[in-house]
Design a protein around this motif. Structure first.
Motif, PDB file in Angstrom:
ATOM      1  N   VAL A   1       0.837  -1.201   0.000  1.00 43.52           N
ATOM      2  CA  VAL A   1       0.000   0.000   0.000  1.00 43.52           C
ATOM      3  C   VAL A   1       0.873   1.252   0.000  1.00 43.52           C
ATOM      4  O   VAL A   1       0.584   2.230  -0.677  1.00 43.52           O
ATOM      5  CB  VAL A   1      -0.928   0.002   1.226  1.00 43.52           C
ATOM      6  N   CYS A   2       1.947   1.195   0.808  1.00 44.72           N
ATOM      7  CA  CYS A   2       2.849   2.339   0.924  1.00 44.72           C
ATOM      8  C   CYS A   2       4.237   1.952   0.450  1.00 44.72           C
ATOM      9  O   CYS A   2       4.662   0.803   0.573  1.00 44.72           O
ATOM     10  CB  CYS A   2       2.974   2.795   2.381  1.00 44.72           C
ATOM     11  N   CYS A   3       4.956   2.932  -0.064  1.00 43.52           N
ATOM     12  CA  CYS A   3       6.351   2.714  -0.430  1.00 43.52           C
ATOM     13  C   CYS A   3       7.145   2.293   0.802  1.00 43.52           C
ATOM     14  O   CYS A   3       7.132   2.992   1.817  1.00 43.52           O
ATOM     15  CB  CYS A   3       6.924   4.001  -1.016  1.00 43.52           C
ATOM     16  N   PRO A   4       7.843   1.139   0.760  1.00 46.42           N
ATOM     17  CA  PRO A   4       8.612   0.700   1.927  1.00 46.42           C
ATOM     18  C   PRO A   4       9.846   1.560   2.181  1.00 46.42           C
ATOM     19  O   PRO A   4      10.458   1.485   3.237  1.00 46.42           O
ATOM     20  CB  PRO A   4       9.009  -0.733   1.568  1.00 46.42           C
ATOM     21  N   HIS A   5      10.204   2.391   1.214  1.00 48.80           N
ATOM     22  CA  HIS A   5      11.399   3.222   1.362  1.00 48.80           C
ATOM     23  C   HIS A   5      11.088   4.557   2.038  1.00 48.80           C
ATOM     24  O   HIS A   5      11.850   5.040   2.858  1.00 48.80           O
ATOM     25  CB  HIS A   5      12.041   3.474  -0.003  1.00 48.80           C
ATOM     26  N   CYS A   6       9.948   5.169   1.640  1.00 51.98           N
ATOM     27  CA  CYS A   6       9.664   6.512   2.160  1.00 51.98           C
ATOM     28  C   CYS A   6       8.258   6.663   2.717  1.00 51.98           C
ATOM     29  O   CYS A   6       7.925   7.711   3.259  1.00 51.98           O
ATOM     30  CB  CYS A   6       9.911   7.561   1.061  1.00 51.98           C
ATOM     31  N   GLY A   7       7.399   5.639   2.583  1.00 50.44           N
ATOM     32  CA  GLY A   7       6.063   5.703   3.156  1.00 50.44           C
ATOM     33  C   GLY A   7       5.026   6.350   2.267  1.00 50.44           C
ATOM     34  O   GLY A   7       3.854   6.408   2.625  1.00 50.44           O
ATOM     35  N   SER A   8       5.405   6.855   1.129  1.00 49.67           N
ATOM     36  CA  SER A   8       4.452   7.503   0.230  1.00 49.67           C
ATOM     37  C   SER A   8       3.430   6.503  -0.293  1.00 49.67           C
ATOM     38  O   SER A   8       3.721   5.324  -0.482  1.00 49.67           O
ATOM     39  CB  SER A   8       5.215   8.123  -0.949  1.00 49.67           C
ATOM     40  N   GLN A   9       2.218   6.998  -0.547  1.00 46.94           N
ATOM     41  CA  GLN A   9       1.205   6.153  -1.183  1.00 46.94           C
ATOM     42  C   GLN A   9       1.040   6.511  -2.653  1.00 46.94           C
ATOM     43  O   GLN A   9       0.138   6.004  -3.326  1.00 46.94           O
ATOM     44  CB  GLN A   9      -0.129   6.296  -0.447  1.00 46.94           C
ATOM     45  N   ASP A  10       1.879   7.372  -3.149  1.00 46.73           N
ATOM     46  CA  ASP A  10       1.798   7.792  -4.554  1.00 46.73           C
ATOM     47  C   ASP A  10       2.625   6.819  -5.402  1.00 46.73           C
ATOM     48  O   ASP A  10       3.794   7.054  -5.689  1.00 46.73           O
ATOM     49  CB  ASP A  10       2.316   9.223  -4.704  1.00 46.73           C
ATOM     50  N   LEU A  11       1.974   5.691  -5.756  1.00 48.44           N
ATOM     51  CA  LEU A  11       2.677   4.614  -6.441  1.00 48.44           C
ATOM     52  C   LEU A  11       2.139   4.423  -7.852  1.00 48.44           C
ATOM     53  O   LEU A  11       0.986   4.746  -8.132  1.00 48.44           O
ATOM     54  CB  LEU A  11       2.519   3.306  -5.663  1.00 48.44           C
ATOM     55  N   GLU A  12       2.962   3.900  -8.703  1.00 53.64           N
ATOM     56  CA  GLU A  12       2.527   3.556 -10.053  1.00 53.64           C
ATOM     57  C   GLU A  12       3.117   2.192 -10.411  1.00 53.64           C
ATOM     58  O   GLU A  12       4.047   1.725  -9.765  1.00 53.64           O
ATOM     59  CB  GLU A  12       3.000   4.608 -11.068  1.00 53.64           C
ATOM     60  N   TRP A  13       2.536   1.573 -11.460  1.00 48.17           N
ATOM     61  CA  TRP A  13       3.044   0.284 -11.925  1.00 48.17           C
ATOM     62  C   TRP A  13       3.898   0.503 -13.165  1.00 48.17           C
ATOM     63  O   TRP A  13       3.490   1.205 -14.085  1.00 48.17           O
ATOM     64  CB  TRP A  13       1.892  -0.648 -12.258  1.00 48.17           C
ATOM     65  N   VAL A  14       5.053  -0.117 -13.173  1.00 52.25           N
ATOM     66  CA  VAL A  14       5.934   0.001 -14.330  1.00 52.25           C
ATOM     67  C   VAL A  14       6.477  -1.376 -14.689  1.00 52.25           C
ATOM     68  O   VAL A  14       6.560  -2.276 -13.855  1.00 52.25           O
ATOM     69  CB  VAL A  14       7.113   0.961 -14.049  1.00 52.25           C
ATOM     70  N   ALA A  15       6.842  -1.525 -15.950  1.00 56.10           N
ATOM     71  CA  ALA A  15       7.445  -2.777 -16.405  1.00 56.10           C
ATOM     72  C   ALA A  15       8.953  -2.693 -16.220  1.00 56.10           C
ATOM     73  O   ALA A  15       9.594  -1.826 -16.807  1.00 56.10           O
ATOM     74  CB  ALA A  15       7.110  -3.016 -17.867  1.00 56.10           C
TER      75      ALA A  15
END
Ligand code: ZN
Length: 127
Positions: free
Chosen positions: A40-54
């Motif tokens: 749910v959150c970035c494990p590095h910085c805690g942000s929830q602003d995530l996207e999917w990339v190949a």
């Protein structure tokens, strides 16, 4: 694209894409780092602003264990993707005792009777 709001649906999205033959991992828009498994959150910085990339699909074997089975031996490997995440997978298409730590590998999606499976083959091998 917005990340689903909970982890199970993130997993569902990951496996749904695999079933289509597409390997994607989440990347954080805040710190630009990739992670795996989906969270749910970035494990590095805690942000929830995530996207999917190949990811490029290139990786290096970090560790390898041979699982001996009557039906055929296989490897359980930790592979470091070029993008950073370390994930558990298998190195296939070569004898299990030829898998080496530090070996360059490339991701491939195998469609199995149990569903799509992300595996790795030696870099340079024909897929
Ligand atoms: Zn982040």
């Amino acid at each position: 694209m917005a990340m689903p709001a909970d982890v199970p649906s993130a997993d569902a999205r990951y496996f749904g894409k695999l079933a289509e033959g597409i390997f994607e991992i989440p990347r954080c828009r805040t710190c630009s780092r990739h992670h795996f498994f989906p969270r749910v959150c970035c494990p590095h910085c805690g942000s929830q602003d995530l996207e999917w990339v190949a990811p490029a699909g290139a990786g290096v074997v970090y560790s390898s264990t041979i699982v001996r089975r009557p039906g055929g031996d296989y490897t359980v490997c930790l592979v470091d993707l070029q993008e950073g995440p370390r994930l558990m997978s298998r190195v296939v298409d070569i004898p299990v005792d030829e898998v080496r730590i530090g070996m360059a590998v490339r991701a491939r999606i195998d469609q199995t009777t149990e569903g799509p499976l992300l595996v790795f083959i030696p870099e340079g091998a024909r897929s």
